[in-house]
Design an enzyme around this catalytic site. Structure first.
Site, PDB file in Angstrom:
ATOM      1  N   ASP A   1      -0.959  -3.212   0.414  1.00  0.00           N
ATOM      2  CA  ASP A   1      -0.015  -3.206   1.529  1.00  0.00           C
ATOM      3  C   ASP A   1       0.439  -4.627   1.796  1.00  0.00           C
ATOM      4  OD1 ASP A   1       0.926  -1.104   3.740  1.00  0.00           O
ATOM      5  OD2 ASP A   1       0.773  -3.097   4.631  1.00  0.00           O
TER       6      ASP A   1
ATOM      7  N   ARG B   1      -7.478  10.180   0.291  1.00  0.00           N
ATOM      8  CA  ARG B   1      -7.273   9.602   1.610  1.00  0.00           C
ATOM      9  C   ARG B   1      -8.115  10.314   2.670  1.00  0.00           C
ATOM     10  NH1 ARG B   1      -6.533   7.698   5.638  1.00  0.00           N
ATOM     11  NH2 ARG B   1      -4.628   7.013   6.627  1.00  0.00           N
TER      12      ARG B   1
ATOM     13  N   ARG C   1       1.337   9.687   0.572  1.00  0.00           N
ATOM     14  CA  ARG C   1       0.948  10.967   1.178  1.00  0.00           C
ATOM     15  C   ARG C   1       1.686  12.186   0.665  1.00  0.00           C
ATOM     16  NH1 ARG C   1       1.276   8.672   7.152  1.00  0.00           N
ATOM     17  NH2 ARG C   1       2.887   7.554   6.017  1.00  0.00           N
TER      18      ARG C   1
ATOM     19  N   TYR D   1       6.003  -8.448  11.912  1.00  0.00           N
ATOM     20  CA  TYR D   1       4.749  -7.737  12.226  1.00  0.00           C
ATOM     21  C   TYR D   1       3.793  -8.625  13.016  1.00  0.00           C
ATOM     22  CZ  TYR D   1       5.723  -3.505   9.626  1.00  0.00           C
ATOM     23  OH  TYR D   1       6.268  -2.318   9.216  1.00  0.00           O
TER      24      TYR D   1
ATOM     25  N   ARG E   1       6.710   3.256  -2.836  1.00  0.00           N
ATOM     26  CA  ARG E   1       5.770   4.241  -2.288  1.00  0.00           C
ATOM     27  C   ARG E   1       5.602   5.444  -3.217  1.00  0.00           C
ATOM     28  NH1 ARG E   1       5.000   3.752   3.585  1.00  0.00           N
ATOM     29  NH2 ARG E   1       4.665   1.531   3.741  1.00  0.00           N
TER      30      ARG E   1
END
Ligand code: CP3
Length: 343
Positions: A77, A41, A32, A151, A28
């Site tokens: 992702d 974003r 952010r 998931y 990562r």
């Protein structure tokens, strides 16, 4: 800062060749915590960023150019390949699958994924990046069968994985079929990423730590092993990363990757012993990276001391960079690793 990673530092470490200092990259590393990322974003959803080759390329380059990481990781992702398989995926901001797999019939309805057609935009980003990155290696990635299955079955993040474990135990044949298909998808997708220009790949088994050693060995390891074996034909080194794997690290490592990624709950010196013959990647606590600088420097120095003189050490975090991490902390950590090679 320009991308100044020495050409083969990262790839040499993956292959356990001697290096003057450990290479450094962070899971990562784009995200952010970076203002540049937040600015982009603000205009695009995460799926737009990941599926627009020029944007995925730009986001991938942001941390490499700013901090001088020794490798880039493709901005994408792990859940993207689940869409062509039939999952209705959205981010809110945590990932949600609106049609989770809850029965053997649901699992049987999943379609195979053909990465060259179904994920052509991701592969286009890889080829764009290969040109932009020059000497800096590019890491491709895929989710491990267990983490992806969790998931698909839970429909989103989970704390205790009750549904996933119920499926595993109540539907052994459907579980085996699902895991086999996810392993096949993973091997095909990693191979396509290498063909498009990635020089190394990482398998993310982020939630493996939810499993007991026996569950891991019996219900998960065979499929991770098949994924590693399938992807190895591409010739690129494979990093196999998981969190919470301390209780079954020997089994985890036996999936056969070139490098093993461990989190901060693992004693790094012990990891080198357990993963003999494999490179080891890790394992700074992301919360420490986000915290006060003196403690961060102390923890990073301790990891560097443990890795010193060992072949195949790759400096990384034990999991992804947290959004609240100051950019100055990331720069300080990268600088500390880079200075480890200077006299
Ligand atoms: O490492 C990188 O810089 C490459 C990009 C990358 C992302 N996700 C971007 C992303 C990688 C390698 C991943 C892998 C991924 N995705 C994993 C395995 C690694 C891990 O962190 O355990 C998992 C479990 C996912 C699933 C996922 N995607 C989650 C749980 C989330 C929500 C995270 C959150 O904090 O809200 C995402 C979204 C996501 N993927 C973001 C990024 C930068 C945040 C997106 C945003 O809102 O801008």
């Amino acid at each position: 800062m320009a991308a100044t990673g020495r050409p083969s530092l990262f790839l040499d470490a993956c292959r356990r060749r001697p290096t003057p200092r450990p290479p450094v990259w962070f899971m990562r590393q784009a995200g952010r915590y970076m203002k540049d990322y937040r600015d982009l974003r603000a205009k695009h959803s995460i799926l737009e960023l990941a599926k627009t080759p020029e944007l995925a390329c730009a986001v991938t380059l942001q941390p490499v150019r700013r901090f001088g990481f020794d490798a880039a990781i493709l901005f994408s992702d792990i859940l993207l390949p689940l869409e062509p398989m039939g999952a209705r995926l959205r981010f809110a901001p945590a990932p949600i699958i609106d049609n989770p797999v809850r029965s053997a019939r649901d699992a049987a309805r999943l379609r195979p994924c053909a990465p060259r057609e179904d994920l052509s935009r991701v592969l286009k980003a890889v080829s764009l990046l290969r040109r932009e990155l020059g000497q800096t290696p590019l890491i491709g990635f895929v989710g491990a069968p267990f983490t992806l299955a969790s998931y698909l079955i839970e429909g989103g993040p989970s704390k205790d994985f009750v549904r996933t474990k119920a499926f595993m135990n109540a539907e052994p044949a459907a579980w085996a079929g699902l895991m086999r298909r996810l392993a096949k998808m993973g091997a095909d997708y990693l191979t396509a990423q290498v063909e498009a220009g990635c020089q190394a790949v990482q398998i993310f088994d982020s939630w493996a730590g939810a499993l007991s050693p026996a569950q891991y060995r019996g219900k998960v390891l065979p499929y991770s092993r098949a994924l590693v074996a399938g992807a190895q034909k591409s010739g690129a080194p494979i990093i196999h990363f998981g969190t919470g794997t301390a209780g079954f690290l020997r089994d985890f490592a036996s999936a056969g990757s070139d490098a093993v990624g461990v989190d901060w709950r693992v004693d790094l010196a012990q990891a080198f012993k357990t993963c003999r013959g494999q490179a080891v990647q890790g394992n700074l606590d992301p919360a420490v990276l986000a915290g006060p600088l003196p403690a961060l420097k102390k923890a990073a120095a301790e990891i560097l001391r443990t890795g010193r003189g060992r072949r195949g050490f790759i400096f990384n975090l034990g999991h992804g960079v947290l959004p609240q991490t100051p950019e100055a902390n990331v720069l300080a950590a990268v600088e500390l690793v880079r200075s480890a090679g200077r006299p």
